[in-house]
Scaffold this motif. Structure first.
Motif, mmCIF file in Angstrom:
data_model
loop_
_atom_site.group_PDB
_atom_site.id
_atom_site.type_symbol
_atom_site.label_atom_id
_atom_site.label_comp_id
_atom_site.label_asym_id
_atom_site.label_seq_id
_atom_site.Cartn_x
_atom_site.Cartn_y
_atom_site.Cartn_z
ATOM 1 N N ASP A 131 0.859 -1.187 0.000
ATOM 2 C CA ASP A 131 0.000 0.000 0.000
ATOM 3 C C ASP A 131 0.891 1.230 0.000
ATOM 4 N N TRP A 168 -6.329 -6.247 3.029
ATOM 5 C CA TRP A 168 -5.743 -6.075 1.702
ATOM 6 C C TRP A 168 -5.821 -7.400 0.948
ATOM 7 N N ARG A 169 -6.383 -7.357 -0.252
ATOM 8 C CA ARG A 169 -6.522 -8.560 -1.066
ATOM 9 C C ARG A 169 -5.224 -8.853 -1.813
ATOM 10 N N TRP A 181 -2.004 -3.209 -3.427
ATOM 11 C CA TRP A 181 -3.080 -4.192 -3.382
ATOM 12 C C TRP A 181 -4.402 -3.487 -3.086
ATOM 13 N N GLU A 182 -5.499 -4.141 -3.436
ATOM 14 C CA GLU A 182 -6.826 -3.614 -3.094
ATOM 15 C C GLU A 182 -6.969 -3.550 -1.575
ATOM 16 N N ARG A 183 -7.439 -2.397 -1.089
ATOM 17 C CA ARG A 183 -7.692 -2.241 0.341
ATOM 18 C C ARG A 183 -9.189 -2.149 0.583
ATOM 19 N N HIS A 184 -9.674 -2.913 1.586
ATOM 20 C CA HIS A 184 -11.101 -2.945 1.915
ATOM 21 C C HIS A 184 -11.289 -2.669 3.400
ATOM 22 N N ARG A 230 -15.211 -8.812 -0.735
ATOM 23 C CA ARG A 230 -14.716 -7.740 -1.610
ATOM 24 C C ARG A 230 -15.790 -6.685 -1.877
#
Length: 447
Positions: A131, A168-169, A181-184, A230
């Motif tokens: 990130d 984080w995916r 990475w994708e953060r959720h 997600r």
């Protein structure tokens, strides 16, 4: 970890006296072979790192074992970033190549997370950004394949400056070292600070849940993973505990672990100075193990014991380092008997791990102190900070060996970081000599 200024100043008088006492307490002694109920013997130092431990790199002999000490300070590993406040540190095989990697988290400046990916072909670690944004990430972190795609994902929470918990995916290969990475979101807003998280099937449903501390609320929460994480937004969560958890001379309740304490086949949650017996649904019974809490770990330190043993270190504060053995009913606090390990109070003992470090088939204990935690000064708070290995014999005896002195340990990890089957030691300080990361790679005997 985080120290709001008003709390930090209040502890200096007590800490200074403790430090002076600690500097007078180091004695030398052979292996004790003492009864289990006796205090641990004084340490035997096989420590050949120089006095401050910060500038001796390469082959070293410490705690009776051979190591190759590598450090970003020496150019052996990439520098973590520019932040001088390094918070979380977790180990996991993120790329599923069979070799452990590690992740460091930061606050103060970006990036928020970096991944040290092991490259065995070149015998080094490559630095990847997970990130690239600025987040106020707290100590802790957890790993689980949250979305079920086969790759481990990451969880961290915000510190005293924020109310969020994120995941984080893991995108899977091919990995781009410069792509975030994708953060959720797991939790958004509310009380601040989330020091420590862990996954486990604590409710016996066949699916793991996420347990995490929310220090601002003085509560422990349990969150269920949504069916489609997600796209789910925040996760449903339940408060399972509220109030003090043995912080004493510490800053706040902290520490989490997971193990089947009572042998009923269900993983139990350990946090602070309690273990939590699942009653039904989201209801848990807190059972006190010790008078103080902090970093907590558990394992079968005594082979053949009916129940696992629990170890508690001082965490973000000052207190004893003890291991606890259940002599009767694990649901009866009076049946948990404590045994001292360090022989003195441990000063900000923010590192604690249980592992078979020497490979003899018996579990050992690694514990270490911080050297510095105050952001407003340059000199160390605890310049003679110690790290130890307590070598177990599987019968409840421990041989205390000094591993290092004068080095800042914070969230240190014991794991096989090279795939050779030997336990290595990973350390990144909080703000002592930061930014910095060190690895001690255990070497074969005689090397």
């Amino acid at each position: 970890m985080c120290f709001p200024g008003k709390k930090r100043r209040a502890s200096f008088v007590a800490l200074s006296a403790t430090v002076l006492l600690a500097l007078c307490c180091e004695l030398l002694s052979p292996w004790p072979h003492a009864p289990r109920a006796a205090a641990a013997a004084p340490e035997t130092s096989a420590h050949e790192i120089n006095a401050d431990g910060s500038s001796h790199f390469g082959p070293v002999h410490a705690a009776g074992l051979n190591w190759l000490h590598l450090s970003s300070r020496h150019g052996d590993l990439p520098v973590p970033g520019t932040s001088t406040q390094q918070t979380g540190c977790i180990v996991a095989d993120l790329d599923k190549d069979g070799i452990n990697d590690f992740v460091l988290s930061f606050r103060q400046v970006a990036p928020a997370l970096v991944w040290y990916r092991r490259n065995n072909a070149k015998n080094k670690w490559d630095r990847y950004v997970i990130d690239n944004e600025f987040l106020t990430v707290e100590a802790g972190g957890a790993v689980l394949d949250i979305d079920g795609d086969g790759y481990p994902d990451l969880v961290f929470g915000a510190d005293w400056q924020g109310g969020d918990v994120w995941w984080w995916r893991n995108p899977g290969p091919p990995y781009d070292p410069n792509k975030s990475w994708e953060r959720h979101l797991i939790k958004h807003g509310g009380a601040h600070q989330h020091h420590d998280q862990i996954f486990g099937d604590f409710k016996g449903t066949g699916k793991p849940q996420l347990a995490f501390w929310n220090q601002g609320a003085k509560k422990l929460f349990l969150a269920d993973i949504p069916p489609d994480p997600r796209h789910a937004g925040t996760w449903p969560m339940t408060e399972i505990f509220s109030g003090p958890a043995g912080e004493g001379r510490g800053w706040y309740a902290e520490g989490v672990a997971a193990i089947d304490i009572d042998g009923d086949g269900t993983i139990d949650l350990l946090a602070g100075n309690y273990w939590f017996k699942h009653v039904k649904g989201n209801e848990f019974k807190p059972i006190k193990i010790a008078d103080f809490g902090g970093r907590i770990a558990a394992g079968k330190l005594i082979k053949g014991a009916k129940y696992p043993q629990v170890v508690i270190n001082s965490g973000d504060g000052v207190g004893p380092l003890k291991w606890y053995d259940c002599k009767g009913d694990p649901q009866n606090p009076a049946d948990w008997i404590g045994h001292d390990l360090a022989g003195r109070d441990v000063i900000h003992g923010h590192s604690l791990q249980i592992a078979d470090i020497d490979g003899d088939g018996n579990l050992d204990i690694f514990a270490a102190e911080m050297a510095k935690w105050t952001e407003s000064k340059k000199e160390p708070d605890n310049p003679n900070a110690k790290a130890w290995i307590f070598f177990g014999d599987g019968k409840g005896h421990f041989r205390k060996e000094e591993f290092a002195a004068g080095i800042g340990f914070h969230e240190a990890r014991v794991a096989d970081l090279t795939g050779d089957g030997r336990m290595d030691i990973l350390d990144k300080p909080y703000n002592w000599d930061a930014p910095r990361v060190d690895v001690w790679m255990q070497q074969p005997a005689g090397k």
